[in-house]
Motif scaffolding. Structure first.
Motif, short mmCIF file in Angstrom:
data_model
loop_
_atom_site.label_atom_id
_atom_site.label_comp_id
_atom_site.label_asym_id
_atom_site.label_seq_id
_atom_site.Cartn_x
_atom_site.Cartn_y
_atom_site.Cartn_z
N ALA A 151 1.21 4.86 3.28
CA ALA A 151 2.14 5.76 2.58
C ALA A 151 2.39 7.02 3.40
O ALA A 151 3.53 7.51 3.47
CB ALA A 151 1.58 6.12 1.21
N TRP A 152 1.36 7.56 4.05
CA TRP A 152 1.53 8.76 4.86
C TRP A 152 2.38 8.47 6.09
O TRP A 152 3.23 9.29 6.48
CB TRP A 152 0.16 9.31 5.27
CG TRP A 152 -0.51 10.08 4.17
CD1 TRP A 152 -1.32 9.60 3.19
CD2 TRP A 152 -0.39 11.48 3.93
NE1 TRP A 152 -1.72 10.60 2.35
CE2 TRP A 152 -1.17 11.76 2.79
CE3 TRP A 152 0.27 12.52 4.56
CZ2 TRP A 152 -1.30 13.05 2.27
CZ3 TRP A 152 0.15 13.82 4.06
CH2 TRP A 152 -0.62 14.07 2.92
N GLY B 33 0.82 -1.21 0.00
CA GLY B 33 0.00 0.00 0.00
C GLY B 33 0.85 1.26 0.00
O GLY B 33 0.57 2.23 -0.72
N MET C 20 -8.84 7.74 5.64
CA MET C 20 -8.38 7.40 4.30
C MET C 20 -8.22 5.89 4.22
O MET C 20 -8.10 5.22 5.25
CB MET C 20 -7.06 8.10 3.99
CG MET C 20 -5.90 7.76 4.88
SD MET C 20 -4.39 8.66 4.41
CE MET C 20 -4.87 10.36 4.68
N GLU D 137 2.38 1.67 -3.43
CA GLU D 137 1.34 2.00 -4.41
C GLU D 137 0.91 3.47 -4.32
O GLU D 137 0.55 4.09 -5.33
CB GLU D 137 0.15 1.07 -4.14
CG GLU D 137 -1.09 1.28 -4.95
CD GLU D 137 -2.20 0.35 -4.45
OE1 GLU D 137 -3.22 0.86 -3.98
OE2 GLU D 137 -2.02 -0.88 -4.51
N ASN D 138 0.95 4.03 -3.11
CA ASN D 138 0.42 5.38 -2.89
C ASN D 138 1.50 6.43 -2.64
O ASN D 138 1.17 7.57 -2.32
CB ASN D 138 -0.55 5.37 -1.71
CG ASN D 138 -1.84 4.63 -2.01
OD1 ASN D 138 -2.75 5.18 -2.61
ND2 ASN D 138 -1.90 3.37 -1.60
N ARG E 239 -4.34 1.46 2.73
CA ARG E 239 -3.12 1.43 1.94
C ARG E 239 -2.57 2.85 1.71
O ARG E 239 -1.35 3.06 1.63
CB ARG E 239 -3.35 0.70 0.61
CG ARG E 239 -3.66 -0.78 0.83
CD ARG E 239 -4.22 -1.44 -0.42
NE ARG E 239 -3.22 -1.66 -1.44
CZ ARG E 239 -2.49 -2.76 -1.55
NH1 ARG E 239 -2.66 -3.75 -0.69
NH2 ARG E 239 -1.62 -2.90 -2.53
N ALA E 240 -3.47 3.83 1.63
CA ALA E 240 -3.02 5.22 1.53
C ALA E 240 -2.43 5.69 2.85
O ALA E 240 -1.41 6.40 2.88
CB ALA E 240 -4.18 6.11 1.11
N SER F 67 1.16 9.86 -4.20
CA SER F 67 0.08 10.76 -3.81
C SER F 67 0.42 11.58 -2.55
O SER F 67 -0.37 12.44 -2.14
CB SER F 67 -1.20 9.96 -3.56
OG SER F 67 -1.04 9.08 -2.46
N VAL F 68 1.57 11.29 -1.95
CA VAL F 68 1.99 12.01 -0.74
C VAL F 68 3.10 12.97 -1.12
O VAL F 68 4.22 12.56 -1.46
CB VAL F 68 2.49 11.03 0.35
CG1 VAL F 68 2.90 11.80 1.60
CG2 VAL F 68 1.41 10.01 0.68
#
Length: 411
Positions: free
Chosen positions: A296-297, A212, A289, A215-216, A292-293, A219-220
């Motif tokens: 990433a954060w 995850g 969220m 994959e993300n 998986r997102a 987006s961060v």
């Protein structure tokens, strides 16, 4: 050919289908049991606890699960603590009893507690039909309720039914699984320790977390030079987020590169928003969220915070597995003796007294200034995540326990 061993798992607050919110401990166990050769019926509520809405069962997609899903109708309730919720669980207890009266061809029943009255009803059904009964202690009621309502005498009277239900449910258990040492020990406060006891942290799936995050990652967006402090989870009265906001506001005076990222939502969000506005803290509330997102954060952050109020009953909360998986140092404000000792013994973070914004700010500043120390703690955290919190490995102990109870019954 002999049939597969048939297991019933009851959980009141699971995340199913394509839902974003909800607990995954029991769905993971159900999937693992199917992979290990069991047939599993996952029994849960038609009411989505985390989103406070009724599921549309006519169109609900359970095809992504290898186990069977059995929904039981439960009345709606608007909040975690309200009379309607007490009534809803009372109704669920009666309906789950009727479920097992109609279908009790199980080799074992595995049940989450709380809700206490539903667990008691499930346990009584198990005893009625001679089925091994495992209680999984995921929270403590009424202890958790005292955070919101702790009035001498009045609270004792109001919470007595929950205490009585817990005691009776634990008395019916053939084995206990707890999400911490403290939780696993709780049933034996009122009974002899004459049944198997197992500690299995809620944990996470490291492979899913890493996938995850990868994959993300795009987006961060993290500006160069910023240092992120992150909190992930519910925003409720149990979590001391206003102090965290105040501490970041103080620390940011010495370190303007600091930013606070709060991943989650909940009933106290307005209060936290107010604290951000009042203090001018460089904080961003990102809301719920997908898991998986969130991974990433957390991996993009530099420090993670387990922020709890002084009298919070949690010992090793669900989010700890994800914090450790991020490979970041942890600041812990929980006063739970078990977890504070673990932080010091294993060396993945720093303990701070809750409610002390100045003290928390000093620790944040020290970690910001000690990049080498952060890296060392982060490595320890990640190693601990793999050794003790990775579900594909740690949950095998629960599968072994279930096998042994079924084998004992067959004798």
């Amino acid at each position: 050919m002999s049939r597969k061993p048939r297991i019933a798992i009851f959980s009141a607050d699971a995340k199913l289908g394509h839902e974003v919110k909800g607990a995954t401990r029991y769905t993971f166990l159900a999937t693992l049991l199917v992979e290990r050769g069991f047939e599993v019926d996952f029994i849960t509520s038609g009411f989505q606890h985390w989103e406070k809405r009724q599921r549309d069962l006519a169109t609900f997609d359970t095809s992504m699960h290898a186990f069977n899903v059995k929904f039981i109708a439960e009345p709606s309730y608007p909040a975690n603590m309200c009379p309607q919720r007490i009534w809803a669980h009372h109704v669920m207890a009666k309906r789950v009893t009727a479920y097992f009266d109609a279908d009790h061809d199980y080799d074992l029943i595995y049940c989450q507690i709380p809700p206490n009255d539903v667990t008691l009803a499930v346990g009584r059904s198990a005893k009625r039909y001679g089925i091994p009964f495992v209680v999984d202690v995921n929270d403590l009621w009424p202890e958790a309720f005292r955070i919101a309502l702790d009035v001498p005498v009045l609270s004792d009277i109001a919470f007595a039914p929950f205490e009585r239900q817990a005691r009776r449910a634990y008395a019916l258990a053939d084995a206990v699984v707890g999400t911490s040492d403290e939780y696993a020990a709780r049933p034996f406060r009122d009974r002899a320790e004459d049944i198997p006891k197992l500690v299995v942290y809620v944990g996470n799936d490291l492979e899913e977390f890493d996938a995850g995050a990868a994959e993300n990652v795009g987006s961060v967006e993290k500006p160069e030079g910023e240092v992120w402090v992150a909190y992930a989870g519910n925003i409720s009265a149990l979590y001391d987020l206003e102090t965290l906001v105040e501490a970041v506001a103080i620390a940011a005076k010495a370190h303007p590169e600091l930013r606070l990222k709060i991943l989650g939502d909940g009933p106290e969000r307005a209060s936290v928003d107010g604290a951000v506005e009042r203090t001018g803290a460089p904080a961003e509330l990102l809301g719920y969220m997908p898991y998986r997102a969130m991974a990433a954060w957390l991996k993009a952050s530099d420090i993670v915070v387990n922020s709890l109020v002084a009298n919070a009953p949690q010992s090793v909360p669900t989010k700890i597995g994800d914090y450790l998986a991020s490979g970041r140092p942890m600041i812990n404000t929980s006063m739970n003796a078990e977890f504070r000792e673990k932080v010091v013994r294993d060396g993945f973070g720093v303990n701070v007294v809750p409610g002390d914004a100045e003290g928390l700010a000093r620790v944040i500043c020290k970690l910001v200034e000690d990049e080498t120390g952060r890296a060392r703690m982060g490595r320890v955290a990640r190693e601990l995540a793999a050794a003790q919190f990775d579900r594909p490995h740690s949950y095998e102990a629960t599968v072994d326990l279930i096998r042994s109870l079924i084998a004992e019954r067959s004798k």
